[in-house]
Motif scaffolding. Structure first.
Motif, PDB file in Angstrom:
ATOM      1  N   VAL A 163     -20.327  64.375  36.077  1.00  0.00           N
ATOM      2  CA  VAL A 163     -19.284  64.579  37.076  1.00  0.00           C
ATOM      3  C   VAL A 163     -18.858  63.244  37.674  1.00  0.00           C
ATOM      4  CG1 VAL A 163     -19.860  66.967  37.647  1.00  0.00           C
ATOM      5  CG2 VAL A 163     -20.962  65.110  38.891  1.00  0.00           C
ATOM      6  N   LEU A 164     -19.736  62.252  37.631  1.00  0.00           N
ATOM      7  CA  LEU A 164     -19.375  60.921  38.124  1.00  0.00           C
ATOM      8  C   LEU A 164     -18.272  60.306  37.272  1.00  0.00           C
ATOM      9  CD1 LEU A 164     -22.811  59.374  39.149  1.00  0.00           C
ATOM     10  CD2 LEU A 164     -20.894  59.909  40.649  1.00  0.00           C
ATOM     11  N   ASP A 165     -18.287  60.567  35.974  1.00  0.00           N
ATOM     12  CA  ASP A 165     -17.223  60.063  35.101  1.00  0.00           C
ATOM     13  C   ASP A 165     -15.877  60.687  35.465  1.00  0.00           C
ATOM     14  OD1 ASP A 165     -18.971  58.442  33.688  1.00  0.00           O
ATOM     15  OD2 ASP A 165     -19.320  59.938  32.122  1.00  0.00           O
ATOM     16  N   VAL A 166     -15.892  61.978  35.767  1.00  0.00           N
ATOM     17  CA  VAL A 166     -14.657  62.658  36.168  1.00  0.00           C
ATOM     18  C   VAL A 166     -14.187  62.122  37.517  1.00  0.00           C
ATOM     19  CG1 VAL A 166     -13.626  64.892  36.752  1.00  0.00           C
ATOM     20  CG2 VAL A 166     -15.246  64.720  34.850  1.00  0.00           C
ATOM     21  N   ALA A 167     -15.106  61.964  38.454  1.00  0.00           N
ATOM     22  CA  ALA A 167     -14.761  61.431  39.772  1.00  0.00           C
ATOM     23  C   ALA A 167     -14.202  60.013  39.658  1.00  0.00           C
ATOM     24  CB  ALA A 167     -15.986  61.448  40.682  1.00  0.00           C
ATOM     25  N   ARG A 168     -14.788  59.199  38.793  1.00  0.00           N
ATOM     26  CA  ARG A 168     -14.299  57.829  38.583  1.00  0.00           C
ATOM     27  C   ARG A 168     -12.855  57.852  38.083  1.00  0.00           C
ATOM     28  NH1 ARG A 168     -17.824  56.000  34.974  1.00  0.00           N
ATOM     29  NH2 ARG A 168     -19.276  55.347  36.592  1.00  0.00           N
ATOM     30  N   ALA A 169     -12.563  58.736  37.137  1.00  0.00           N
ATOM     31  CA  ALA A 169     -11.201  58.850  36.615  1.00  0.00           C
ATOM     32  C   ALA A 169     -10.240  59.331  37.698  1.00  0.00           C
ATOM     33  CB  ALA A 169     -11.178  59.808  35.419  1.00  0.00           C
ATOM     34  N   MET A 170     -10.690  60.243  38.552  1.00  0.00           N
ATOM     35  CA  MET A 170      -9.851  60.739  39.639  1.00  0.00           C
ATOM     36  C   MET A 170      -9.526  59.626  40.638  1.00  0.00           C
ATOM     37  SD  MET A 170     -11.757  64.396  40.264  1.00  0.00           S
ATOM     38  CE  MET A 170     -10.785  64.872  41.683  1.00  0.00           C
ATOM     39  N   VAL A 171     -10.530  58.844  40.995  1.00  0.00           N
ATOM     40  CA  VAL A 171     -10.321  57.749  41.946  1.00  0.00           C
ATOM     41  C   VAL A 171      -9.387  56.707  41.344  1.00  0.00           C
ATOM     42  CG1 VAL A 171     -11.462  55.831  43.139  1.00  0.00           C
ATOM     43  CG2 VAL A 171     -12.467  58.126  43.212  1.00  0.00           C
ATOM     44  N   GLN A 172      -9.611  56.362  40.081  1.00  0.00           N
ATOM     45  CA  GLN A 172      -8.750  55.384  39.415  1.00  0.00           C
ATOM     46  C   GLN A 172      -7.303  55.864  39.378  1.00  0.00           C
ATOM     47  OE1 GLN A 172      -9.614  52.285  38.425  1.00  0.00           O
ATOM     48  NE2 GLN A 172      -7.466  51.941  37.992  1.00  0.00           N
ATOM     49  N   ALA A 173      -7.105  57.140  39.059  1.00  0.00           N
ATOM     50  CA  ALA A 173      -5.752  57.693  39.028  1.00  0.00           C
ATOM     51  C   ALA A 173      -5.121  57.643  40.419  1.00  0.00           C
ATOM     52  CB  ALA A 173      -5.778  59.127  38.504  1.00  0.00           C
ATOM     53  N   GLY A 174      -5.906  57.913  41.450  1.00  0.00           N
ATOM     54  CA  GLY A 174      -5.395  57.852  42.815  1.00  0.00           C
ATOM     55  C   GLY A 174      -4.980  56.447  43.213  1.00  0.00           C
ATOM     56  N   ILE A 175      -5.788  55.459  42.837  1.00  0.00           N
ATOM     57  CA  ILE A 175      -5.468  54.064  43.135  1.00  0.00           C
ATOM     58  C   ILE A 175      -4.188  53.651  42.424  1.00  0.00           C
ATOM     59  CG2 ILE A 175      -6.221  51.680  42.759  1.00  0.00           C
ATOM     60  CD1 ILE A 175      -9.111  52.735  43.248  1.00  0.00           C
ATOM     61  N   GLU A 176      -4.057  54.031  41.149  1.00  0.00           N
ATOM     62  CA  GLU A 176      -2.859  53.695  40.391  1.00  0.00           C
ATOM     63  C   GLU A 176      -1.625  54.380  40.972  1.00  0.00           C
ATOM     64  OE1 GLU A 176      -3.737  54.591  36.304  1.00  0.00           O
ATOM     65  OE2 GLU A 176      -5.280  53.041  36.197  1.00  0.00           O
ATOM     66  N   ALA A 177      -1.770  55.637  41.396  1.00  0.00           N
ATOM     67  CA  ALA A 177      -0.639  56.357  41.983  1.00  0.00           C
ATOM     68  C   ALA A 177      -0.230  55.719  43.307  1.00  0.00           C
ATOM     69  CB  ALA A 177      -1.005  57.826  42.194  1.00  0.00           C
ATOM     70  N   ALA A 178      -1.194  55.318  44.117  1.00  0.00           N
ATOM     71  CA  ALA A 178      -0.877  54.665  45.387  1.00  0.00           C
ATOM     72  C   ALA A 178      -0.183  53.338  45.155  1.00  0.00           C
ATOM     73  CB  ALA A 178      -2.155  54.468  46.201  1.00  0.00           C
ATOM     74  N   ALA A 179      -0.629  52.585  44.165  1.00  0.00           N
ATOM     75  CA  ALA A 179      -0.008  51.295  43.859  1.00  0.00           C
ATOM     76  C   ALA A 179       1.417  51.504  43.359  1.00  0.00           C
ATOM     77  CB  ALA A 179      -0.828  50.536  42.821  1.00  0.00           C
ATOM     78  N   THR A 180       1.629  52.510  42.524  1.00  0.00           N
ATOM     79  CA  THR A 180       2.964  52.803  42.016  1.00  0.00           C
ATOM     80  C   THR A 180       3.873  53.245  43.152  1.00  0.00           C
ATOM     81  OG1 THR A 180       2.096  53.431  39.856  1.00  0.00           O
ATOM     82  CG2 THR A 180       4.286  54.247  40.415  1.00  0.00           C
ATOM     83  N   SER A 181       3.356  54.079  44.034  1.00  0.00           N
ATOM     84  CA  SER A 181       4.137  54.540  45.175  1.00  0.00           C
ATOM     85  C   SER A 181       4.514  53.378  46.079  1.00  0.00           C
ATOM     86  CB  SER A 181       3.339  55.577  45.961  1.00  0.00           C
ATOM     87  OG  SER A 181       4.039  55.974  47.109  1.00  0.00           O
ATOM     88  N   ALA A 182       3.574  52.496  46.342  1.00  0.00           N
ATOM     89  CA  ALA A 182       3.843  51.329  47.186  1.00  0.00           C
ATOM     90  C   ALA A 182       4.878  50.426  46.531  1.00  0.00           C
ATOM     91  CB  ALA A 182       2.552  50.567  47.454  1.00  0.00           C
ATOM     92  N   GLU A 183       4.783  50.279  45.210  1.00  0.00           N
ATOM     93  CA  GLU A 183       5.748  49.460  44.478  1.00  0.00           C
ATOM     94  C   GLU A 183       7.139  50.095  44.552  1.00  0.00           C
ATOM     95  OE1 GLU A 183       6.593  48.069  39.890  1.00  0.00           O
ATOM     96  OE2 GLU A 183       4.558  48.561  40.481  1.00  0.00           O
ATOM     97  N   ASP A 184       7.210  51.416  44.364  1.00  0.00           N
ATOM     98  CA  ASP A 184       8.486  52.126  44.405  1.00  0.00           C
ATOM     99  C   ASP A 184       9.121  52.070  45.794  1.00  0.00           C
ATOM    100  OD1 ASP A 184       8.174  52.754  41.746  1.00  0.00           O
ATOM    101  OD2 ASP A 184       7.529  54.823  42.116  1.00  0.00           O
ATOM    102  N   ASP A 185       8.288  52.029  46.832  1.00  0.00           N
ATOM    103  CA  ASP A 185       8.783  51.981  48.208  1.00  0.00           C
ATOM    104  C   ASP A 185       9.111  50.559  48.654  1.00  0.00           C
ATOM    105  OD1 ASP A 185       8.524  54.709  48.400  1.00  0.00           O
ATOM    106  OD2 ASP A 185       6.572  54.632  49.394  1.00  0.00           O
ATOM    107  N   GLY A 186       8.917  49.593  47.766  1.00  0.00           N
ATOM    108  CA  GLY A 186       9.245  48.212  48.095  1.00  0.00           C
ATOM    109  C   GLY A 186       8.151  47.463  48.816  1.00  0.00           C
TER     110      GLY A 186
END
Length: 88
Positions: free
Chosen positions: A44-67
């Motif tokens: 389950v740690l592998d799944v959690a790691r993937a979830m956290v990584q996806a969240g970080i990438e989504a936040a970075a993309t959102s921040a980039e899109d918002d300028g």
């Protein structure tokens, strides 16, 4: 000071993302139901790691899109300079 993050599975089965310095307030808590745990192949740690990584990438993309972040400010994945931070 550079702060590292770690994923830890607690005795109650919750998985928390916390600072490695042992701060008692986790940044993120992930709870998997018993049914979900039965369907996860592997850790389950592998799944959690993937979830956290996806969240970080989504936040970075959102921040980039918002300028908030310029393309020039984004680090190359191979850059492991003194300011690099690791989630593990």
């Amino acid at each position: 000071m550079l702060s590292y993050l770690e994923l830890v599975e607690l005795a109650n089965g919750d998985i928390v993302l916390q600072r490695s310095e042992g701060d008692e307030n986790p940044l993120v808590t992930i709870k998997f139901s018993k049914e979900t745990r039965e369907h996860i192949v592997g850790s389950v740690l592998d799944v959690a790691r993937a979830m956290v990584q996806a969240g970080i990438e989504a936040a970075a993309t959102s921040a980039e899109d918002d300028g908030f972040i310029d393309d020039e400010d984004l680090d190359d994945e191979d850059d492991q300079g003194p300011d690099a931070k690791t989630v593990h």
